[in-house]
Design a protein around this motif. Structure first.
Motif, PDB file in Angstrom:
ATOM      1  N   VAL A  26       0.879  -1.174   0.000  1.00 53.77           N
ATOM      2  CA  VAL A  26       0.000   0.000   0.000  1.00 53.77           C
ATOM      3  C   VAL A  26       0.914   1.221   0.000  1.00 53.77           C
ATOM      4  N   GLU A  27       0.800   2.063  -1.023  1.00 55.10           N
ATOM      5  CA  GLU A  27       1.656   3.230  -1.188  1.00 55.10           C
ATOM      6  C   GLU A  27       0.834   4.507  -1.054  1.00 55.10           C
ATOM      7  N   GLN A  28       1.397   5.501  -0.388  1.00 50.38           N
ATOM      8  CA  GLN A  28       0.798   6.835  -0.367  1.00 50.38           C
ATOM      9  C   GLN A  28       1.854   7.825  -0.829  1.00 50.38           C
ATOM     10  N   SER A  29       1.553   8.561  -1.890  1.00 46.76           N
ATOM     11  CA  SER A  29       2.475   9.531  -2.454  1.00 46.76           C
ATOM     12  C   SER A  29       1.867  10.923  -2.367  1.00 46.76           C
ATOM     13  N   THR A  30       2.699  11.894  -2.028  1.00 48.30           N
ATOM     14  CA  THR A  30       2.278  13.290  -1.979  1.00 48.30           C
ATOM     15  C   THR A  30       3.159  14.076  -2.932  1.00 48.30           C
ATOM     16  N   LEU A  31       2.532  14.803  -3.855  1.00 52.65           N
ATOM     17  CA  LEU A  31       3.249  15.516  -4.908  1.00 52.65           C
ATOM     18  C   LEU A  31       2.852  16.990  -4.902  1.00 52.65           C
ATOM     19  N   PRO A  32       3.789  17.908  -5.104  1.00 52.94           N
ATOM     20  CA  PRO A  32       3.432  19.329  -5.187  1.00 52.94           C
ATOM     21  C   PRO A  32       2.577  19.591  -6.436  1.00 52.94           C
ATOM     22  N   ASP A  51      -2.203  -3.445  10.792  1.00 53.49           N
ATOM     23  CA  ASP A  51      -3.459  -3.218  11.507  1.00 53.49           C
ATOM     24  C   ASP A  51      -4.588  -3.860  10.708  1.00 53.49           C
ATOM     25  N   ALA A  52      -5.814  -3.722  11.168  1.00 52.09           N
ATOM     26  CA  ALA A  52      -6.933  -4.409  10.527  1.00 52.09           C
ATOM     27  C   ALA A  52      -7.116  -3.963   9.076  1.00 52.09           C
ATOM     28  N   GLU A  53      -6.957  -2.653   8.807  1.00 52.78           N
ATOM     29  CA  GLU A  53      -7.162  -2.163   7.444  1.00 52.78           C
ATOM     30  C   GLU A  53      -6.083  -2.667   6.502  1.00 52.78           C
ATOM     31  N   LEU A  54      -4.810  -2.541   6.910  1.00 49.31           N
ATOM     32  CA  LEU A  54      -3.728  -3.012   6.045  1.00 49.31           C
ATOM     33  C   LEU A  54      -3.796  -4.519   5.843  1.00 49.31           C
ATOM     34  N   ALA A  55      -4.158  -5.264   6.892  1.00 46.96           N
ATOM     35  CA  ALA A  55      -4.277  -6.714   6.765  1.00 46.96           C
ATOM     36  C   ALA A  55      -5.320  -7.082   5.720  1.00 46.96           C
ATOM     37  N   ALA A  56      -6.459  -6.382   5.721  1.00 47.20           N
ATOM     38  CA  ALA A  56      -7.521  -6.672   4.750  1.00 47.20           C
ATOM     39  C   ALA A  56      -7.078  -6.321   3.337  1.00 47.20           C
ATOM     40  N   LEU A  90      -3.970  -6.168   2.122  1.00 43.04           N
ATOM     41  CA  LEU A  90      -2.833  -6.960   1.655  1.00 43.04           C
ATOM     42  C   LEU A  90      -3.079  -8.465   1.723  1.00 43.04           C
ATOM     43  N   GLY A  91      -4.221  -8.877   2.278  1.00 43.08           N
ATOM     44  CA  GLY A  91      -4.517 -10.305   2.335  1.00 43.08           C
ATOM     45  C   GLY A  91      -3.662 -11.056   3.319  1.00 43.08           C
ATOM     46  N   VAL A  92      -3.304 -10.408   4.440  1.00 48.91           N
ATOM     47  CA  VAL A  92      -2.517 -11.069   5.483  1.00 48.91           C
ATOM     48  C   VAL A  92      -3.296 -10.998   6.794  1.00 48.91           C
ATOM     49  N   GLU A  93      -2.818 -11.707   7.797  1.00 51.39           N
ATOM     50  CA  GLU A  93      -3.474 -11.674   9.092  1.00 51.39           C
ATOM     51  C   GLU A  93      -3.144 -10.382   9.827  1.00 51.39           C
ATOM     52  N   LYS A  94      -4.066  -9.932  10.649  1.00 48.25           N
ATOM     53  CA  LYS A  94      -3.802  -8.767  11.485  1.00 48.25           C
ATOM     54  C   LYS A  94      -2.600  -9.061  12.376  1.00 48.25           C
ATOM     55  N   GLY A  95      -1.674  -8.119  12.444  1.00 44.03           N
ATOM     56  CA  GLY A  95      -0.455  -8.314  13.213  1.00 44.03           C
ATOM     57  C   GLY A  95       0.699  -8.879  12.417  1.00 44.03           C
ATOM     58  N   ALA A  96       0.463  -9.233  11.140  1.00 45.83           N
ATOM     59  CA  ALA A  96       1.530  -9.782  10.302  1.00 45.83           C
ATOM     60  C   ALA A  96       2.635  -8.740  10.118  1.00 45.83           C
ATOM     61  N   ALA A  97       3.853  -9.219   9.909  1.00 43.09           N
ATOM     62  CA  ALA A  97       4.999  -8.328   9.747  1.00 43.09           C
ATOM     63  C   ALA A  97       4.959  -7.626   8.394  1.00 43.09           C
ATOM     64  N   LEU A  98       5.167  -6.313   8.421  1.00 46.44           N
ATOM     65  CA  LEU A  98       5.253  -5.500   7.216  1.00 46.44           C
ATOM     66  C   LEU A  98       6.592  -4.773   7.212  1.00 46.44           C
ATOM     67  N   LEU A  99       7.058  -4.420   6.006  1.00 49.57           N
ATOM     68  CA  LEU A  99       8.219  -3.547   5.851  1.00 49.57           C
ATOM     69  C   LEU A  99       7.703  -2.187   5.392  1.00 49.57           C
ATOM     70  N   THR A 100       7.983  -1.158   6.160  1.00 50.37           N
ATOM     71  CA  THR A 100       7.484   0.180   5.849  1.00 50.37           C
ATOM     72  C   THR A 100       8.640   1.077   5.451  1.00 50.37           C
ATOM     73  N   TYR A 123       4.942  -2.716   2.733  1.00 48.62           N
ATOM     74  CA  TYR A 123       5.108  -3.915   1.925  1.00 48.62           C
ATOM     75  C   TYR A 123       4.831  -5.163   2.766  1.00 48.62           C
ATOM     76  N   ARG A 124       4.251  -6.168   2.145  1.00 50.27           N
ATOM     77  CA  ARG A 124       4.089  -7.454   2.813  1.00 50.27           C
ATOM     78  C   ARG A 124       5.448  -8.036   3.157  1.00 50.27           C
ATOM     79  N   GLY A 125       5.629  -8.392   4.424  1.00 53.49           N
ATOM     80  CA  GLY A 125       6.906  -8.935   4.838  1.00 53.49           C
ATOM     81  C   GLY A 125       7.213 -10.294   4.245  1.00 53.49           C
TER      82      GLY A 125
END
Length: 284
Positions: free
Chosen positions: A184-190, A231-236, A238-248, A268-270
Protein backbone atom coordinates in the motif's frame (compact mmCIF):
# COMPACT_ATOMS: atom_id res chain seq x y z
CA UNK A 1 -45.13 -69.47 -37.06
CA UNK A 2 -43.63 -66.57 -38.97
CA UNK A 3 -40.93 -64.17 -37.78
CA UNK A 4 -38.55 -61.81 -39.44
CA UNK A 5 -36.25 -61.93 -36.35
CA UNK A 6 -33.13 -63.61 -37.74
CA UNK A 7 -30.96 -63.10 -34.64
CA UNK A 8 -29.76 -66.15 -32.75
CA UNK A 9 -32.16 -65.53 -29.85
CA UNK A 10 -34.99 -64.99 -32.35
CA UNK A 11 -34.33 -68.33 -33.98
CA UNK A 12 -34.27 -70.03 -30.58
CA UNK A 13 -37.67 -68.52 -29.75
CA UNK A 14 -38.96 -69.69 -33.13
CA UNK A 15 -37.72 -73.22 -32.59
CA UNK A 16 -38.47 -73.68 -28.90
CA UNK A 17 -41.03 -70.99 -28.18
CA UNK A 18 -38.96 -69.50 -25.43
CA UNK A 19 -36.25 -66.91 -24.92
CA UNK A 20 -32.70 -67.62 -23.96
CA UNK A 21 -30.74 -65.16 -21.81
CA UNK A 22 -27.50 -64.45 -23.60
CA UNK A 23 -24.37 -63.34 -21.78
CA UNK A 24 -24.33 -59.58 -21.42
CA UNK A 25 -21.49 -57.68 -23.06
CA UNK A 26 -19.02 -56.44 -20.47
CA UNK A 27 -19.47 -52.75 -19.61
CA UNK A 28 -16.68 -50.52 -20.84
CA UNK A 29 -14.08 -49.83 -18.19
CA UNK A 30 -13.49 -46.15 -17.52
CA UNK A 31 -9.89 -45.13 -17.01
CA UNK A 32 -8.98 -44.31 -13.43
CA UNK A 33 -9.14 -40.57 -12.79
CA UNK A 34 -5.87 -38.75 -12.27
CA UNK A 35 -5.15 -38.05 -8.60
CA UNK A 36 -5.51 -34.44 -7.50
CA UNK A 37 -2.39 -32.26 -7.64
CA UNK A 38 -2.05 -32.28 -3.85
CA UNK A 39 -2.00 -36.09 -3.65
CA UNK A 40 1.13 -37.52 -2.02
CA UNK A 41 1.81 -41.26 -1.79
CA UNK A 42 3.57 -42.09 1.47
CA UNK A 43 5.98 -45.02 1.58
CA UNK A 44 5.80 -46.99 4.88
CA UNK A 45 9.21 -48.50 4.09
CA UNK A 46 10.83 -45.07 3.78
CA UNK A 47 12.99 -44.16 6.77
CA UNK A 48 11.91 -40.50 6.53
CA UNK A 49 9.01 -39.56 8.84
CA UNK A 50 5.60 -39.27 7.25
CA UNK A 51 5.45 -35.49 7.69
CA UNK A 52 8.80 -35.11 5.89
CA UNK A 53 7.62 -37.30 3.01
CA UNK A 54 4.43 -35.27 2.83
CA UNK A 55 6.38 -31.99 2.72
CA UNK A 56 8.77 -33.34 0.09
CA UNK A 57 5.91 -34.51 -2.13
CA UNK A 58 4.03 -31.20 -1.92
CA UNK A 59 7.27 -29.25 -2.48
CA UNK A 60 7.91 -31.15 -5.71
CA UNK A 61 4.39 -30.39 -6.97
CA UNK A 62 4.71 -26.70 -6.10
CA UNK A 63 8.14 -26.34 -7.72
CA UNK A 64 6.99 -28.21 -10.85
CA UNK A 65 3.94 -25.97 -11.21
CA UNK A 66 1.41 -28.77 -10.68
CA UNK A 67 0.23 -26.80 -7.66
CA UNK A 68 0.03 -23.26 -9.02
CA UNK A 69 0.40 -20.12 -6.88
CA UNK A 70 -2.93 -19.31 -5.26
CA UNK A 71 -4.14 -22.92 -5.33
CA UNK A 72 -6.06 -23.92 -2.20
CA UNK A 73 -5.45 -27.21 -0.39
CA UNK A 74 -8.42 -29.11 1.07
CA UNK A 75 -9.36 -28.46 4.67
CA UNK A 76 -7.00 -30.10 7.17
CA UNK A 77 -9.48 -32.75 8.29
CA UNK A 78 -10.28 -33.73 4.71
CA UNK A 79 -6.64 -33.64 3.54
CA UNK A 80 -5.46 -35.77 6.48
CA UNK A 81 -8.18 -38.35 5.78
CA UNK A 82 -7.29 -38.55 2.06
CA UNK A 83 -3.58 -38.97 2.77
CA UNK A 84 -4.10 -41.40 5.64
CA UNK A 85 -2.22 -39.40 8.25
CA UNK A 86 -3.17 -37.74 11.52
CA UNK A 87 -3.86 -34.02 11.63
CA UNK A 88 -0.77 -33.60 13.82
CA UNK A 89 1.41 -35.21 11.13
CA UNK A 90 -0.26 -33.12 8.44
CA UNK A 91 0.32 -29.87 10.33
CA UNK A 92 3.99 -30.75 10.84
CA UNK A 93 4.44 -31.20 7.08
CA UNK A 94 2.52 -28.03 6.20
CA UNK A 95 4.50 -26.04 8.78
CA UNK A 96 7.77 -27.02 7.06
CA UNK A 97 6.51 -25.65 3.75
CA UNK A 98 5.09 -22.54 5.40
CA UNK A 99 8.51 -21.84 6.93
CA UNK A 100 10.02 -22.13 3.45
CA UNK A 101 7.50 -19.64 2.09
CA UNK A 102 5.85 -22.20 -0.21
CA UNK A 103 2.52 -22.25 1.64
CA UNK A 104 0.61 -19.65 3.59
CA UNK A 105 -2.23 -20.34 5.99
CA UNK A 106 -5.03 -17.85 6.51
CA UNK A 107 -7.10 -18.23 9.63
CA UNK A 108 -10.67 -19.05 8.67
CA UNK A 109 -9.82 -19.36 4.95
CA UNK A 110 -7.48 -22.34 4.57
CA UNK A 111 -4.03 -23.16 3.21
CA UNK A 112 -2.82 -21.73 -0.09
CA UNK A 113 0.20 -22.15 -2.34
CA UNK A 114 2.35 -19.04 -2.19
CA UNK A 115 3.46 -17.11 -5.25
CA UNK A 116 7.00 -16.72 -6.55
CA UNK A 117 9.89 -16.02 -4.22
CA UNK A 118 9.95 -12.58 -2.60
CA UNK A 119 11.11 -9.80 -4.87
CA UNK A 120 14.45 -8.34 -3.80
CA UNK A 121 14.77 -4.55 -3.90
CA UNK A 122 18.10 -2.78 -4.00
CA UNK A 123 18.04 -0.10 -1.31
CA UNK A 124 20.63 1.96 -3.18
CA UNK A 125 18.78 1.86 -6.51
CA UNK A 126 16.19 4.53 -7.28
CA UNK A 127 13.53 2.57 -9.19
CA UNK A 128 9.77 2.38 -9.30
CA UNK A 129 7.62 -0.44 -7.93
CA UNK A 130 6.51 -1.20 -11.51
CA UNK A 131 10.12 -1.58 -12.69
CA UNK A 132 10.94 -3.88 -9.78
CA UNK A 133 7.94 -6.14 -10.48
CA UNK A 134 8.74 -6.32 -14.20
CA UNK A 135 12.34 -7.22 -13.36
CA UNK A 136 10.95 -10.26 -11.52
CA UNK A 137 8.84 -11.25 -14.55
CA UNK A 138 5.54 -10.05 -13.05
CA UNK A 139 2.83 -7.67 -14.23
CA UNK A 140 2.51 -4.59 -11.98
CA UNK A 141 -0.84 -3.10 -11.05
CA UNK A 142 -2.09 -0.10 -9.11
CA UNK A 143 -5.61 0.43 -7.73
CA UNK A 144 -6.41 3.91 -6.45
CA UNK A 145 -7.74 3.82 -2.89
CA UNK A 146 -7.79 7.57 -2.24
CA UNK A 147 -7.08 10.62 -4.40
CA UNK A 148 -7.30 14.29 -3.42
CA UNK A 149 -5.95 17.74 -4.22
CA UNK A 150 -5.60 19.33 -0.82
CA UNK A 151 -3.46 21.26 1.61
CA UNK A 152 -0.43 19.34 2.85
CA UNK A 153 -0.05 17.94 6.35
CA UNK A 154 2.83 19.46 8.36
CA UNK A 155 5.19 16.54 7.63
CA UNK A 156 4.38 16.71 3.91
CA UNK A 157 4.93 20.48 3.75
CA UNK A 158 8.24 20.15 5.59
CA UNK A 159 9.51 17.28 3.43
CA UNK A 160 8.51 18.97 0.17
CA UNK A 161 9.63 22.47 1.19
CA UNK A 162 6.23 23.97 0.39
CA UNK A 163 5.22 27.55 1.02
CA UNK A 164 2.09 28.34 3.08
CA UNK A 165 -1.05 27.97 0.98
CA UNK A 166 0.49 25.49 -1.48
CA UNK A 167 -1.54 22.46 -2.57
CA UNK A 168 -0.55 18.85 -3.09
CA UNK A 169 -1.90 15.75 -4.74
CA UNK A 170 -2.20 12.97 -2.17
CA UNK A 171 -2.82 9.53 -3.66
CA UNK A 172 -3.02 6.18 -1.93
CA UNK A 173 -2.78 3.05 -4.05
CA UNK A 174 -2.80 -0.73 -3.62
CA UNK A 175 0.16 -2.10 -5.58
CA UNK A 176 -0.07 -5.62 -7.01
CA UNK A 177 2.09 -8.14 -8.84
CA UNK A 178 0.16 -10.45 -11.18
CA UNK A 179 -2.98 -9.38 -9.31
CA UNK A 180 -1.61 -10.31 -5.87
CA UNK A 181 -1.55 -7.49 -3.28
CA UNK A 182 2.03 -6.51 -2.45
CA UNK A 183 2.06 -3.02 -0.95
CA UNK A 184 0.00 0.00 0.00
CA UNK A 185 1.66 3.23 -1.19
CA UNK A 186 0.80 6.84 -0.37
CA UNK A 187 2.47 9.53 -2.45
CA UNK A 188 2.28 13.29 -1.98
CA UNK A 189 3.25 15.52 -4.91
CA UNK A 190 3.43 19.33 -5.19
CA UNK A 191 0.44 20.26 -7.35
CA UNK A 192 2.07 23.37 -8.87
CA UNK A 193 5.13 21.36 -9.92
CA UNK A 194 3.39 18.26 -11.26
CA UNK A 195 0.53 19.94 -13.13
CA UNK A 196 -2.92 18.43 -13.82
CA UNK A 197 -3.39 14.94 -12.42
CA UNK A 198 -6.39 12.59 -12.27
CA UNK A 199 -7.00 9.17 -10.69
CA UNK A 200 -7.00 7.64 -14.18
CA UNK A 201 -3.41 8.87 -14.69
CA UNK A 202 -2.18 6.73 -11.79
CA UNK A 203 -4.38 3.63 -12.14
CA UNK A 204 -2.33 0.60 -13.25
CA UNK A 205 0.46 2.99 -14.12
CA UNK A 206 3.94 3.84 -12.90
CA UNK A 207 4.08 7.18 -11.10
CA UNK A 208 7.79 7.51 -11.90
CA UNK A 209 7.09 6.91 -15.60
CA UNK A 210 4.45 9.65 -15.50
CA UNK A 211 6.89 12.04 -13.81
CA UNK A 212 9.59 11.17 -16.33
CA UNK A 213 7.22 11.94 -19.20
CA UNK A 214 6.77 15.42 -17.67
CA UNK A 215 10.53 15.94 -17.34
CA UNK A 216 10.25 15.44 -13.57
CA UNK A 217 12.20 12.20 -13.13
CA UNK A 218 13.57 11.87 -9.56
CA UNK A 219 17.37 11.97 -9.55
CA UNK A 220 18.00 11.04 -5.92
CA UNK A 221 16.02 10.00 -2.85
CA UNK A 222 16.38 9.40 0.85
CA UNK A 223 14.54 6.36 2.19
CA UNK A 224 13.98 5.19 5.75
CA UNK A 225 13.09 1.56 6.44
CA UNK A 226 11.39 0.16 9.54
CA UNK A 227 9.26 -2.77 10.68
CA UNK A 228 5.55 -2.55 11.35
CA UNK A 229 2.70 -4.89 12.23
CA UNK A 230 -0.39 -4.86 10.03
CA UNK A 231 -3.46 -3.22 11.51
CA UNK A 232 -6.93 -4.41 10.53
CA UNK A 233 -7.16 -2.16 7.44
CA UNK A 234 -3.73 -3.01 6.05
CA UNK A 235 -4.28 -6.71 6.77
CA UNK A 236 -7.52 -6.67 4.75
CA UNK A 237 -5.95 -4.78 1.84
CA UNK A 238 -2.83 -6.96 1.66
CA UNK A 239 -4.52 -10.31 2.34
CA UNK A 240 -2.52 -11.07 5.48
CA UNK A 241 -3.47 -11.67 9.09
CA UNK A 242 -3.80 -8.77 11.49
CA UNK A 243 -0.46 -8.31 13.21
CA UNK A 244 1.53 -9.78 10.30
CA UNK A 245 5.00 -8.33 9.75
CA UNK A 246 5.25 -5.50 7.22
CA UNK A 247 8.22 -3.55 5.85
CA UNK A 248 7.48 0.18 5.85
CA UNK A 249 9.49 2.74 3.89
CA UNK A 250 9.40 6.52 4.01
CA UNK A 251 10.99 8.35 1.08
CA UNK A 252 11.65 11.86 -0.16
CA UNK A 253 12.69 12.24 -3.82
CA UNK A 254 14.37 15.24 -5.45
CA UNK A 255 14.87 16.40 -9.01
CA UNK A 256 18.37 16.94 -10.41
CA UNK A 257 18.06 20.67 -9.64
CA UNK A 258 17.30 19.95 -5.98
CA UNK A 259 13.54 20.53 -5.93
CA UNK A 260 11.57 17.95 -3.91
CA UNK A 261 9.08 16.12 -6.13
CA UNK A 262 7.61 13.35 -3.94
CA UNK A 263 7.08 12.42 -0.32
CA UNK A 264 5.99 8.79 -0.05
CA UNK A 265 5.23 6.13 2.50
CA UNK A 266 4.74 2.46 1.59
CA UNK A 267 3.86 -0.69 3.53
CA UNK A 268 5.11 -3.91 1.93
CA UNK A 269 4.09 -7.45 2.81
CA UNK A 270 6.91 -8.93 4.84
CA UNK A 271 6.39 -12.42 3.37
CA UNK A 272 6.62 -11.22 -0.24
CA UNK A 273 9.36 -8.60 -0.14
CA UNK A 274 12.92 -8.19 0.97
CA UNK A 275 15.44 -5.40 0.60
CA UNK A 276 19.09 -5.83 -0.37
CA UNK A 277 21.92 -3.40 0.39
CA UNK A 278 25.47 -3.62 -0.90
CA UNK A 279 28.06 -2.60 1.69
CA UNK A 280 31.70 -1.73 1.01
CA UNK A 281 34.59 -1.46 3.40
CA UNK A 282 36.77 1.63 3.61
CA UNK A 283 39.21 1.79 0.74
CA UNK A 284 37.31 -0.79 -1.30
Amino acid sequence: MHSNDKTFSGLVRKWYGCGVALPASPAPVSPAPDPPAWWVALDPGNAAPAYVQLAQGLRQRIESGELAPGSALPAERELAAHLGVSRVTLRQGLSLLEAEGLLRRRRGSGTFVSGPAPASRQLGLLSSFSDEVRAQGGVPGARVLQFARTRPAPQEALSLGLAPGAEVYRLRRLRTSDGEPMAVEQSTLPAALVGPLTPADVTDASLYALLSARQLAPARALRHLRAQNADAELAALLGVEKGAALLTTERVSWLADGRPVEYARACYRGDRSDFVMELRGEGA
